[in-house]
Design a protein around this motif. Structure first.
Motif, mmCIF file in Angstrom:
data_model
loop_
_atom_site.group_PDB
_atom_site.id
_atom_site.type_symbol
_atom_site.label_atom_id
_atom_site.label_comp_id
_atom_site.label_asym_id
_atom_site.label_seq_id
_atom_site.Cartn_x
_atom_site.Cartn_y
_atom_site.Cartn_z
ATOM 1 N N ASP A 45 -3.067 4.525 1.654
ATOM 2 C CA ASP A 45 -3.733 4.597 0.354
ATOM 3 C C ASP A 45 -3.908 3.174 -0.152
ATOM 4 O OD1 ASP A 45 -3.807 7.413 0.303
ATOM 5 O OD2 ASP A 45 -1.722 7.465 -0.342
ATOM 6 N N TRP A 46 -5.157 2.708 -0.172
ATOM 7 C CA TRP A 46 -5.469 1.336 -0.578
ATOM 8 C C TRP A 46 -5.316 1.191 -2.079
ATOM 9 C CZ3 TRP A 46 -5.254 -2.735 2.182
ATOM 10 C CH2 TRP A 46 -5.852 -3.934 1.781
ATOM 11 N N ILE A 47 -5.249 -0.041 -2.572
ATOM 12 C CA ILE A 47 -4.957 -0.317 -3.977
ATOM 13 C C ILE A 47 -6.025 0.220 -4.929
ATOM 14 C CG2 ILE A 47 -3.432 -2.274 -3.601
ATOM 15 C CD1 ILE A 47 -5.780 -4.134 -3.845
ATOM 16 N N ASN A 48 -7.262 0.443 -4.435
ATOM 17 C CA ASN A 48 -8.314 0.993 -5.300
ATOM 18 C C ASN A 48 -8.387 2.512 -5.237
ATOM 19 O OD1 ASN A 48 -9.499 1.544 -2.855
ATOM 20 N ND2 ASN A 48 -11.321 0.298 -3.191
ATOM 21 N N GLU A 88 -3.014 -3.558 11.632
ATOM 22 C CA GLU A 88 -1.550 -3.618 11.665
ATOM 23 C C GLU A 88 -1.000 -3.253 10.298
ATOM 24 O OE1 GLU A 88 -0.859 -7.552 13.166
ATOM 25 O OE2 GLU A 88 -0.912 -6.828 15.226
ATOM 26 N N LEU A 89 -0.018 -2.376 10.317
ATOM 27 C CA LEU A 89 0.652 -1.886 9.127
ATOM 28 C C LEU A 89 2.128 -2.217 9.286
ATOM 29 C CD1 LEU A 89 0.719 -0.049 6.543
ATOM 30 C CD2 LEU A 89 0.986 1.883 8.113
ATOM 31 N N TYR A 90 2.737 -2.764 8.234
ATOM 32 C CA TYR A 90 4.127 -3.207 8.307
ATOM 33 C C TYR A 90 5.012 -2.401 7.365
ATOM 34 C CZ TYR A 90 2.209 -7.270 10.667
ATOM 35 O OH TYR A 90 1.566 -8.103 11.550
ATOM 36 N N HIS A 91 6.209 -2.113 7.821
ATOM 37 C CA HIS A 91 7.222 -1.434 7.011
ATOM 38 C C HIS A 91 8.407 -2.378 6.844
ATOM 39 C CE1 HIS A 91 10.626 1.507 6.468
ATOM 40 N NE2 HIS A 91 9.840 1.738 5.439
ATOM 41 N N GLU A 92 8.685 -2.773 5.586
ATOM 42 C CA GLU A 92 9.867 -3.597 5.307
ATOM 43 C C GLU A 92 11.095 -2.700 5.370
ATOM 44 O OE1 GLU A 92 8.207 -7.090 2.388
ATOM 45 O OE2 GLU A 92 8.892 -5.257 1.457
ATOM 46 N N THR A 93 11.931 -2.930 6.347
ATOM 47 C CA THR A 93 13.049 -2.020 6.571
ATOM 48 C C THR A 93 14.095 -2.081 5.464
ATOM 49 O OG1 THR A 93 14.058 -3.683 8.013
ATOM 50 C CG2 THR A 93 12.752 -1.975 9.066
ATOM 51 N N TRP A 139 5.701 -0.611 2.296
ATOM 52 C CA TRP A 139 4.668 -0.769 3.316
ATOM 53 C C TRP A 139 3.645 -1.784 2.850
ATOM 54 C CZ3 TRP A 139 4.774 2.069 7.898
ATOM 55 C CH2 TRP A 139 5.718 3.095 7.952
ATOM 56 N N PHE A 140 3.129 -2.597 3.797
ATOM 57 C CA PHE A 140 2.084 -3.550 3.429
ATOM 58 C C PHE A 140 1.173 -3.850 4.609
ATOM 59 C CE2 PHE A 140 5.432 -6.342 5.034
ATOM 60 C CZ PHE A 140 4.738 -7.316 5.727
ATOM 61 N N VAL A 141 0.036 -4.434 4.280
ATOM 62 C CA VAL A 141 -0.900 -4.951 5.267
ATOM 63 C C VAL A 141 -1.170 -6.415 4.922
ATOM 64 C CG1 VAL A 141 -1.991 -2.733 5.734
ATOM 65 C CG2 VAL A 141 -2.914 -4.197 3.961
ATOM 66 N N GLU A 142 -1.665 -7.152 5.881
ATOM 67 C CA GLU A 142 -2.063 -8.535 5.648
ATOM 68 C C GLU A 142 -3.572 -8.545 5.401
ATOM 69 O OE1 GLU A 142 0.753 -11.312 8.242
ATOM 70 O OE2 GLU A 142 -0.459 -9.942 9.429
ATOM 71 N N LYS A 143 -3.982 -9.168 4.303
ATOM 72 C CA LYS A 143 -5.403 -9.236 3.950
ATOM 73 C C LYS A 143 -5.824 -10.691 3.922
ATOM 74 C CE LYS A 143 -8.706 -8.161 0.374
ATOM 75 N NZ LYS A 143 -8.824 -8.740 -0.932
ATOM 76 N N GLN A 144 -6.939 -10.968 4.601
ATOM 77 C CA GLN A 144 -7.472 -12.325 4.597
ATOM 78 C C GLN A 144 -8.059 -12.632 3.224
ATOM 79 O OE1 GLN A 144 -10.297 -12.996 7.698
ATOM 80 N NE2 GLN A 144 -10.592 -15.122 7.165
ATOM 81 N N VAL A 169 0.836 -1.193 0.000
ATOM 82 C CA VAL A 169 0.000 0.000 0.000
ATOM 83 C C VAL A 169 0.872 1.245 0.000
ATOM 84 C CG1 VAL A 169 -1.959 -1.099 1.168
ATOM 85 C CG2 VAL A 169 -0.152 -0.061 2.537
ATOM 86 N N GLY A 170 0.279 2.329 -0.441
ATOM 87 C CA GLY A 170 0.922 3.624 -0.308
ATOM 88 C C GLY A 170 0.664 4.160 1.089
ATOM 89 N N VAL A 171 1.622 4.881 1.642
ATOM 90 C CA VAL A 171 1.473 5.431 2.984
ATOM 91 C C VAL A 171 1.911 6.890 2.970
ATOM 92 C CG1 VAL A 171 2.281 5.289 5.378
ATOM 93 C CG2 VAL A 171 1.823 3.199 4.108
ATOM 94 N N THR A 172 1.079 7.743 3.534
ATOM 95 C CA THR A 172 1.452 9.136 3.729
ATOM 96 C C THR A 172 2.132 9.234 5.085
ATOM 97 O OG1 THR A 172 -0.443 9.875 2.442
ATOM 98 C CG2 THR A 172 0.598 11.505 3.872
#
Length: 83
Positions: free
Chosen positions: A26-29, A67-72, A77-82, A8-11
């Motif tokens: 900012d979600w993918i849609n 929960e929002l994750y940042h790959e260092t 940035w990403f989220v986990e979606k069921q 996802v995009g993150v501000t």
């Protein structure tokens, strides 16, 4: 249950010391979700999907804890979606 990693995009707000604070996702849609509060920040792996080292942000969005994750390593940035 199965999950997928959704990038996802993150501000961000970045202070003068370089500390990052996510303020919106900012979600993918194209939908934007404002983050009303950050309740926890820690180095932690994702709960359900594999990844490189991450920083996990526990955030409040529209009254829901997410929960929002940042790959260092890559800075993504990403989220986990069921699924």
């Amino acid at each position: 249950m199965q999950y997928e990693k959704i990038y996802v995009g993150v501000t961000l707000y970045v202070d003068t010391d370089g500390n990052m604070k996510p303020v919106a996702i900012d979600w993918i849609n194209g939908t934007r979700f404002d983050i009303s509060k950050i309740t926890d920040v820690r180095k932690a792996p994702p709960r359900n999907v594999g990844s490189m080292p991450t920083v996990r942000y526990t955030v409040l969005i529209n009254g829901y804890v997410r929960e929002l994750y940042h790959e260092t390593y890559y800075g993504r940035w990403f989220v986990e979606k069921q699924t």
